[in-house]
Design a protein around this motif. Structure first.
Motif, mmCIF file in Angstrom:
data_model
loop_
_atom_site.group_PDB
_atom_site.id
_atom_site.type_symbol
_atom_site.label_atom_id
_atom_site.label_comp_id
_atom_site.label_asym_id
_atom_site.label_seq_id
_atom_site.Cartn_x
_atom_site.Cartn_y
_atom_site.Cartn_z
ATOM 1 N N LEU A 1 0.823 -1.207 0.000
ATOM 2 C CA LEU A 1 0.000 0.000 0.000
ATOM 3 C C LEU A 1 0.855 1.253 0.000
ATOM 4 C CD1 LEU A 1 -2.912 -0.963 2.423
ATOM 5 C CD2 LEU A 1 -2.975 -0.786 -0.061
ATOM 6 N N SER A 2 2.006 1.217 0.635
ATOM 7 C CA SER A 2 2.867 2.400 0.657
ATOM 8 C C SER A 2 3.431 2.701 -0.721
ATOM 9 C CB SER A 2 3.992 2.227 1.671
ATOM 10 O OG SER A 2 4.857 1.201 1.257
ATOM 11 N N ALA A 3 3.569 1.692 -1.567
ATOM 12 C CA ALA A 3 4.044 1.922 -2.927
ATOM 13 C C ALA A 3 3.039 2.735 -3.719
ATOM 14 C CB ALA A 3 4.311 0.585 -3.620
ATOM 15 N N TYR A 4 1.753 2.538 -3.476
ATOM 16 C CA TYR A 4 0.720 3.297 -4.171
ATOM 17 C C TYR A 4 0.577 4.708 -3.611
ATOM 18 C CZ TYR A 4 -0.774 -0.955 -6.465
ATOM 19 O OH TYR A 4 -0.809 -2.079 -7.226
ATOM 20 N N ALA A 5 1.020 4.935 -2.408
ATOM 21 C CA ALA A 5 0.874 6.237 -1.766
ATOM 22 C C ALA A 5 1.936 7.233 -2.225
ATOM 23 C CB ALA A 5 0.942 6.085 -0.251
ATOM 24 N N GLN A 6 2.978 6.783 -2.912
ATOM 25 C CA GLN A 6 4.025 7.681 -3.371
ATOM 26 C C GLN A 6 3.505 8.580 -4.480
ATOM 27 O OE1 GLN A 6 7.282 5.239 -4.523
ATOM 28 N NE2 GLN A 6 7.790 4.642 -2.440
ATOM 29 N N GLU A 7 4.020 9.817 -4.515
ATOM 30 C CA GLU A 7 3.610 10.759 -5.535
ATOM 31 C C GLU A 7 4.158 10.346 -6.892
ATOM 32 O OE1 GLU A 7 4.388 14.828 -4.658
ATOM 33 O OE2 GLU A 7 3.928 14.568 -2.540
ATOM 34 N N ALA A 8 3.380 10.627 -7.934
ATOM 35 C CA ALA A 8 3.829 10.325 -9.286
ATOM 36 C C ALA A 8 4.893 11.339 -9.697
ATOM 37 C CB ALA A 8 2.653 10.384 -10.248
ATOM 38 N N VAL A 9 5.912 10.863 -10.395
ATOM 39 C CA VAL A 9 6.972 11.740 -10.867
ATOM 40 C C VAL A 9 6.515 12.375 -12.174
ATOM 41 C CG1 VAL A 9 9.359 11.834 -11.663
ATOM 42 C CG2 VAL A 9 8.716 10.306 -9.792
ATOM 43 N N VAL A 10 6.523 13.701 -12.207
ATOM 44 C CA VAL A 10 6.097 14.435 -13.386
ATOM 45 C C VAL A 10 7.336 14.918 -14.131
ATOM 46 C CG1 VAL A 10 4.811 16.433 -14.214
ATOM 47 C CG2 VAL A 10 4.014 15.190 -12.192
ATOM 48 N N ALA A 11 7.382 14.639 -15.412
ATOM 49 C CA ALA A 11 8.521 15.058 -16.218
ATOM 50 C C ALA A 11 8.495 16.582 -16.369
ATOM 51 C CB ALA A 11 8.466 14.396 -17.584
ATOM 52 N N PRO A 12 9.647 17.231 -16.238
ATOM 53 C CA PRO A 12 9.677 18.683 -16.381
ATOM 54 C C PRO A 12 9.431 19.097 -17.824
ATOM 55 C CG PRO A 12 11.892 17.811 -16.133
ATOM 56 C CD PRO A 12 10.949 16.677 -15.933
ATOM 57 N N GLU A 13 8.896 20.299 -18.014
ATOM 58 C CA GLU A 13 8.658 20.822 -19.357
ATOM 59 C C GLU A 13 9.947 21.404 -19.903
ATOM 60 O OE1 GLU A 13 5.344 23.361 -19.914
ATOM 61 O OE2 GLU A 13 4.101 22.258 -18.504
ATOM 62 N N ALA A 14 10.084 21.380 -21.227
ATOM 63 C CA ALA A 14 11.273 21.920 -21.871
ATOM 64 C C ALA A 14 11.265 23.439 -21.776
ATOM 65 C CB ALA A 14 11.333 21.478 -23.329
ATOM 66 N N VAL A 15 12.418 23.983 -21.415
ATOM 67 C CA VAL A 15 12.589 25.432 -21.319
ATOM 68 C C VAL A 15 13.412 25.872 -22.514
ATOM 69 C CG1 VAL A 15 13.628 27.279 -19.946
ATOM 70 C CG2 VAL A 15 12.518 25.351 -18.813
ATOM 71 N N PRO A 16 12.934 26.858 -23.304
ATOM 72 C CA PRO A 16 13.726 27.320 -24.440
ATOM 73 C C PRO A 16 14.965 28.087 -23.972
ATOM 74 C CG PRO A 16 11.639 28.512 -24.309
ATOM 75 C CD PRO A 16 11.632 27.478 -23.232
ATOM 76 N N TYR A 17 16.078 27.854 -24.646
ATOM 77 C CA TYR A 17 17.330 28.518 -24.282
ATOM 78 C C TYR A 17 17.274 29.980 -24.687
ATOM 79 C CZ TYR A 17 22.179 29.927 -24.142
ATOM 80 O OH TYR A 17 23.335 30.597 -23.873
ATOM 81 N N ALA A 18 17.777 30.851 -23.821
ATOM 82 C CA ALA A 18 17.918 32.271 -24.116
ATOM 83 C C ALA A 18 19.378 32.646 -23.903
ATOM 84 C CB ALA A 18 17.021 33.105 -23.208
ATOM 85 N N TYR A 19 19.909 33.495 -24.766
ATOM 86 C CA TYR A 19 21.311 33.894 -24.677
ATOM 87 C C TYR A 19 21.596 34.487 -23.305
ATOM 88 C CZ TYR A 19 25.753 36.095 -25.703
ATOM 89 O OH TYR A 19 27.072 36.456 -25.681
ATOM 90 N N GLY A 20 22.691 34.051 -22.679
ATOM 91 C CA GLY A 20 23.082 34.540 -21.375
ATOM 92 C C GLY A 20 22.432 33.799 -20.215
ATOM 93 N N MET A 21 21.633 32.808 -20.517
ATOM 94 C CA MET A 21 20.940 32.027 -19.490
ATOM 95 C C MET A 21 21.961 31.239 -18.661
ATOM 96 S SD MET A 21 18.039 29.329 -20.560
ATOM 97 C CE MET A 21 16.734 28.905 -19.497
ATOM 98 N N HIS A 22 21.845 31.291 -17.328
ATOM 99 C CA HIS A 22 22.746 30.535 -16.461
ATOM 100 C C HIS A 22 22.321 29.070 -16.447
ATOM 101 C CE1 HIS A 22 25.329 29.403 -13.187
ATOM 102 N NE2 HIS A 22 24.286 28.917 -12.538
ATOM 103 N N LEU A 23 23.231 28.180 -16.799
ATOM 104 C CA LEU A 23 22.952 26.753 -16.808
ATOM 105 C C LEU A 23 23.775 26.075 -15.728
ATOM 106 C CD1 LEU A 23 23.007 26.058 -20.633
ATOM 107 C CD2 LEU A 23 21.026 26.458 -19.177
ATOM 108 N N ASP A 24 23.125 25.293 -14.908
ATOM 109 C CA ASP A 24 23.776 24.550 -13.827
ATOM 110 C C ASP A 24 23.755 23.071 -14.210
ATOM 111 O OD1 ASP A 24 24.794 23.601 -11.451
ATOM 112 O OD2 ASP A 24 22.950 23.915 -10.317
ATOM 113 N N VAL A 25 24.643 22.681 -15.113
ATOM 114 C CA VAL A 25 24.655 21.313 -15.638
ATOM 115 C C VAL A 25 25.718 20.503 -14.911
ATOM 116 C CG1 VAL A 25 24.950 19.876 -17.689
ATOM 117 C CG2 VAL A 25 23.891 22.136 -17.894
ATOM 118 N N ALA A 26 25.277 19.522 -14.143
ATOM 119 C CA ALA A 26 26.210 18.621 -13.476
ATOM 120 C C ALA A 26 26.438 17.361 -14.318
ATOM 121 C CB ALA A 26 25.690 18.239 -12.094
#
Length: 82
Positions: free
Chosen positions: A15-40
């Motif tokens: 039952l605890s497996a069903y109680a976990q929140e669903a993972v929602v995929a993030p939406e794509a963000v369009p790149y803008a010049y000068g945008m700070h990217l924190d890519v690990a």
């Protein structure tokens, strides 16, 4: 008695497996010049389309905090010949 305890623990665990929140995929963000990217770590980059001209691609990456992001940017397609 052990069987009843095992059954109760199994039911609680399932039952605890069903109680976990669903993972929602993030939406794509369009790149803008000068945008700070924190890519690990880059997780995935979509393949370039077979066209001659600008075409969008998406890069899925993880930042230093462990969050996943999707960045969309344009590249020249792979269909150009000289």
């Amino acid at each position: 008695m052990k069987k009843i305890l095992f059954l109760a623990l199994s039911l609680t665990a399932s039952l605890s497996a069903y109680a976990q929140e669903a993972v929602v995929a993030p939406e794509a963000v369009p790149y803008a010049y000068g945008m700070h990217l924190d890519v690990a770590k880059v997780i995935h980059i979509t393949p370039t389309a077979d066209v001659c001209g600008p075409t969008p691609v998406q890069m899925t990456y993880r930042d230093l905090h462990g969050e996943i992001h999707i960045l969309e940017y344009n590249v020249i397609g792979s269909g150009c010949t000289n």
